[in-house]
Motif scaffolding. Structure first.
Motif, PDB file in Angstrom:
ATOM      1  N   VAL A  10      15.239  -3.832  -3.161  1.00  0.00           N
ATOM      2  CA  VAL A  10      14.179  -4.716  -2.675  1.00  0.00           C
ATOM      3  C   VAL A  10      13.517  -4.100  -1.444  1.00  0.00           C
ATOM      4  CG1 VAL A  10      13.711  -6.939  -1.563  1.00  0.00           C
ATOM      5  CG2 VAL A  10      15.136  -6.844  -3.616  1.00  0.00           C
ATOM      6  N   ILE A  11      14.334  -3.617  -0.522  1.00  0.00           N
ATOM      7  CA  ILE A  11      13.806  -3.011   0.704  1.00  0.00           C
ATOM      8  C   ILE A  11      12.946  -1.789   0.376  1.00  0.00           C
ATOM      9  CG2 ILE A  11      14.426  -1.841   2.858  1.00  0.00           C
ATOM     10  CD1 ILE A  11      16.945  -3.589   2.942  1.00  0.00           C
ATOM     11  N   ILE A  12      13.445  -0.936  -0.523  1.00  0.00           N
ATOM     12  CA  ILE A  12      12.688   0.263  -0.904  1.00  0.00           C
ATOM     13  C   ILE A  12      11.378  -0.118  -1.580  1.00  0.00           C
ATOM     14  CG2 ILE A  12      12.699   2.264  -2.440  1.00  0.00           C
ATOM     15  CD1 ILE A  12      15.709   2.502  -1.951  1.00  0.00           C
ATOM     16  N   THR A  13      11.412  -1.134  -2.432  1.00  0.00           N
ATOM     17  CA  THR A  13      10.204  -1.576  -3.132  1.00  0.00           C
ATOM     18  C   THR A  13       9.147  -2.075  -2.152  1.00  0.00           C
ATOM     19  OG1 THR A  13      11.454  -2.192  -5.113  1.00  0.00           O
ATOM     20  CG2 THR A  13       9.290  -3.202  -4.831  1.00  0.00           C
ATOM     21  N   VAL A  14       9.580  -2.882  -1.196  1.00  0.00           N
ATOM     22  CA  VAL A  14       8.651  -3.417  -0.202  1.00  0.00           C
ATOM     23  C   VAL A  14       8.077  -2.300   0.658  1.00  0.00           C
ATOM     24  CG1 VAL A  14       8.430  -4.914   1.822  1.00  0.00           C
ATOM     25  CG2 VAL A  14       9.770  -5.665  -0.144  1.00  0.00           C
ATOM     26  N   GLN A  15       8.937  -1.405   1.112  1.00  0.00           N
ATOM     27  CA  GLN A  15       8.464  -0.292   1.937  1.00  0.00           C
ATOM     28  C   GLN A  15       7.503   0.605   1.168  1.00  0.00           C
ATOM     29  OE1 GLN A  15      12.186   1.449   3.274  1.00  0.00           O
ATOM     30  NE2 GLN A  15      12.149   0.289   5.184  1.00  0.00           N
ATOM     31  N   SER A  16       7.767   0.833  -0.100  1.00  0.00           N
ATOM     32  CA  SER A  16       6.895   1.671  -0.916  1.00  0.00           C
ATOM     33  C   SER A  16       5.523   1.023  -1.083  1.00  0.00           C
ATOM     34  CB  SER A  16       7.530   1.914  -2.292  1.00  0.00           C
ATOM     35  OG  SER A  16       8.746   2.616  -2.178  1.00  0.00           O
ATOM     36  N   TYR A  17       5.505  -0.286  -1.293  1.00  0.00           N
ATOM     37  CA  TYR A  17       4.232  -1.008  -1.412  1.00  0.00           C
ATOM     38  C   TYR A  17       3.427  -0.879  -0.124  1.00  0.00           C
ATOM     39  CZ  TYR A  17       0.982  -4.891  -1.084  1.00  0.00           C
ATOM     40  OH  TYR A  17      -0.142  -5.640  -0.874  1.00  0.00           O
ATOM     41  N   VAL A  18       4.082  -1.128   1.005  1.00  0.00           N
ATOM     42  CA  VAL A  18       3.388  -1.079   2.287  1.00  0.00           C
ATOM     43  C   VAL A  18       2.892   0.332   2.586  1.00  0.00           C
ATOM     44  CG1 VAL A  18       3.612  -1.444   4.771  1.00  0.00           C
ATOM     45  CG2 VAL A  18       4.700  -3.024   3.181  1.00  0.00           C
ATOM     46  N   THR A  19       3.698   1.332   2.263  1.00  0.00           N
ATOM     47  CA  THR A  19       3.291   2.713   2.507  1.00  0.00           C
ATOM     48  C   THR A  19       2.013   3.049   1.736  1.00  0.00           C
ATOM     49  OG1 THR A  19       5.572   3.438   2.911  1.00  0.00           O
ATOM     50  CG2 THR A  19       3.979   5.137   2.323  1.00  0.00           C
ATOM     51  N   GLY A  20       1.935   2.573   0.487  1.00  0.00           N
ATOM     52  CA  GLY A  20       0.743   2.824  -0.317  1.00  0.00           C
ATOM     53  C   GLY A  20      -0.498   2.184   0.285  1.00  0.00           C
ATOM     54  N   ILE A  21      -0.378   0.934   0.714  1.00  0.00           N
ATOM     55  CA  ILE A  21      -1.509   0.242   1.335  1.00  0.00           C
ATOM     56  C   ILE A  21      -1.890   0.916   2.653  1.00  0.00           C
ATOM     57  CG2 ILE A  21      -2.214  -1.889   2.480  1.00  0.00           C
ATOM     58  CD1 ILE A  21      -2.346  -2.186  -0.474  1.00  0.00           C
ATOM     59  N   ALA A  22      -0.882   1.235   3.451  1.00  0.00           N
ATOM     60  CA  ALA A  22      -1.136   1.868   4.749  1.00  0.00           C
ATOM     61  C   ALA A  22      -1.816   3.221   4.567  1.00  0.00           C
ATOM     62  CB  ALA A  22       0.171   2.033   5.515  1.00  0.00           C
ATOM     63  N   ARG A  23      -1.388   3.977   3.573  1.00  0.00           N
ATOM     64  CA  ARG A  23      -1.999   5.285   3.319  1.00  0.00           C
ATOM     65  C   ARG A  23      -3.490   5.127   3.021  1.00  0.00           C
ATOM     66  NH1 ARG A  23       0.515   9.822   2.319  1.00  0.00           N
ATOM     67  NH2 ARG A  23       2.436   8.696   1.826  1.00  0.00           N
ATOM     68  N   MET A  24      -3.828   4.153   2.179  1.00  0.00           N
ATOM     69  CA  MET A  24      -5.223   3.915   1.828  1.00  0.00           C
ATOM     70  C   MET A  24      -6.038   3.513   3.060  1.00  0.00           C
ATOM     71  SD  MET A  24      -6.746   1.188  -0.950  1.00  0.00           S
ATOM     72  CE  MET A  24      -6.050  -0.212  -0.027  1.00  0.00           C
ATOM     73  N   GLU A  25      -5.489   2.617   3.881  1.00  0.00           N
ATOM     74  CA  GLU A  25      -6.203   2.143   5.070  1.00  0.00           C
ATOM     75  C   GLU A  25      -6.389   3.264   6.093  1.00  0.00           C
ATOM     76  OE1 GLU A  25      -4.659  -2.524   5.047  1.00  0.00           O
ATOM     77  OE2 GLU A  25      -3.581  -1.021   6.237  1.00  0.00           O
ATOM     78  N   ILE A  26      -5.335   4.013   6.329  1.00  0.00           N
ATOM     79  CA  ILE A  26      -5.399   5.074   7.337  1.00  0.00           C
ATOM     80  C   ILE A  26      -6.305   6.211   6.885  1.00  0.00           C
ATOM     81  CG2 ILE A  26      -4.027   6.871   8.474  1.00  0.00           C
ATOM     82  CD1 ILE A  26      -1.722   4.810   8.560  1.00  0.00           C
ATOM     83  N   GLN A  27      -6.238   6.577   5.613  1.00  0.00           N
ATOM     84  CA  GLN A  27      -7.097   7.639   5.110  1.00  0.00           C
ATOM     85  C   GLN A  27      -8.569   7.245   5.163  1.00  0.00           C
ATOM     86  OE1 GLN A  27      -5.460   8.586   1.227  1.00  0.00           O
ATOM     87  NE2 GLN A  27      -4.072  10.107   2.087  1.00  0.00           N
ATOM     88  N   ALA A  28      -8.862   5.968   4.918  1.00  0.00           N
ATOM     89  CA  ALA A  28     -10.241   5.486   5.005  1.00  0.00           C
ATOM     90  C   ALA A  28     -10.740   5.592   6.443  1.00  0.00           C
ATOM     91  CB  ALA A  28     -10.330   4.049   4.518  1.00  0.00           C
ATOM     92  N   ALA A  29      -9.879   5.212   7.391  1.00  0.00           N
ATOM     93  CA  ALA A  29     -10.257   5.288   8.801  1.00  0.00           C
ATOM     94  C   ALA A  29     -10.443   6.742   9.232  1.00  0.00           C
ATOM     95  CB  ALA A  29      -9.191   4.613   9.658  1.00  0.00           C
TER      96      ALA A  29
END
Length: 267
Positions: free
Chosen positions: A160-179
């Motif tokens: 569960v922890i790995i799944t949540v962290q993986s989801y957040v990492t994907g979203i964060a990557r998209m947001e940070i790369q856009a910035a």
């Protein structure tokens, strides 16, 4: 085979290694070195971090740092543990309900990436576990396996922890790369997509893309919170898993969150 670098990092993180008997400059400490390194990474990116650059930031000779840290690899391990501690240093209290715990984990992980974008450049598949990392995991487990926990097996709970962290990492990557793209090019997101509009309008008018052409005008509205939407769906899926694991047949009164996805707003 023993990994000497990992051993050095662990000694530094847990305070079991030998300390310099006398610092080369009054006030120079391991804590100051790590703080300076994190500051450089935050301001200039991970590529800017080197023993020489950190020494310059501290106003000491490069060799002075080697009395405290063997090299950049160990320094990076210390930097990771330092920033990982930020997620609970101000509010170490963990929610009592597993769903709120997952929500807090996701949001704190996202905030960590926003504060330190360079984390996306770090390979964390084999992170050295220091005090902050272990304490963070302990706090998370106390919510996931406590009285109002998920009731899952230990491997499933870590999953569960790995799944949540993986989801957040994907979203964060998209947001940070856009910035980063906007900063590097000087072109805002709005300007970028506006520039493509004439081409896309012609494509939609061609009839070759009927489903895309039929999308509502607000389909890609910036106001839509994709992070919360995805997190809520993830939580709903975990709710089903918890109910099935506990044999509740969908009626999990102990894990009732008053409206499914709305439970994420309890925090």
């Amino acid at each position: 085979m023993k990994d000497a670098t990992t051993s050095s990092s662990l000694d530094l993180l847990w305070g079991t290694g030998e300390r310099p008997s006398r610092g080369p400059k009054p006030g120079l400490t391991l804590d100051r070195i790590v703080t300076a390194a994190v500051g450089v990474a935050d301001a200039e990116g991970l590529d800017a971090v080197s023993m020489r650059r950190v020494a310059t930031e501290l106003g000491v000779g490069t060799m002075s740092l080697y009395r405290y840290v063997p090299g950049k690899t160990e320094l990076l391990d210390l930097m990771l543990d330092r920033v990982q501690g930020e997620s609970f240093e101000d509010d170490p209290q963990v929610p009592t309900h597993w769903r709120d715990t997952v929500t807090q984990l996701a949001r704190s992980y996202r905030e960590l990436y926003q504060a330190h974008p360079w984390l996306l450049r770090v390979n964390q598949a084999r992170s050295v576990l220091g005090p902050s990392a272990v304490r963070g995991l302990e706090l998370c487990l106390s919510g996931l396996k406590g009285p109002h926990g998920m009731g899952l097996s230990d491997p499933e709970t870590i999953g569960v922890i790995i799944t949540v962290q993986s989801y957040v990492t994907g979203i964060a990557r998209m947001e940070i790369q856009a910035a980063e793209a906007a900063k590097e090019t000087g072109v805002s997101d709005e300007e970028f997509w506006t520039g493509q509009q004439p081409f896309l309008e012609r494509a939609m008018a061609s009839g070759d893309y009927p489903h895309m052409a039929a999308l509502a005008d607000d389909t890609f509205a910036r106001e839509f919170d994709h992070f919360t939407f995805g997190l809520d769906r993830l939580l709903d899926g975990l709710e089903t898993l918890v109910s099935r694991s506990n044999g509740d047949n969908g009626d999990n009164s102990d894990n009732d969150v008053s409206g499914g996805a709305g439970g994420a707003s309890r925090r």
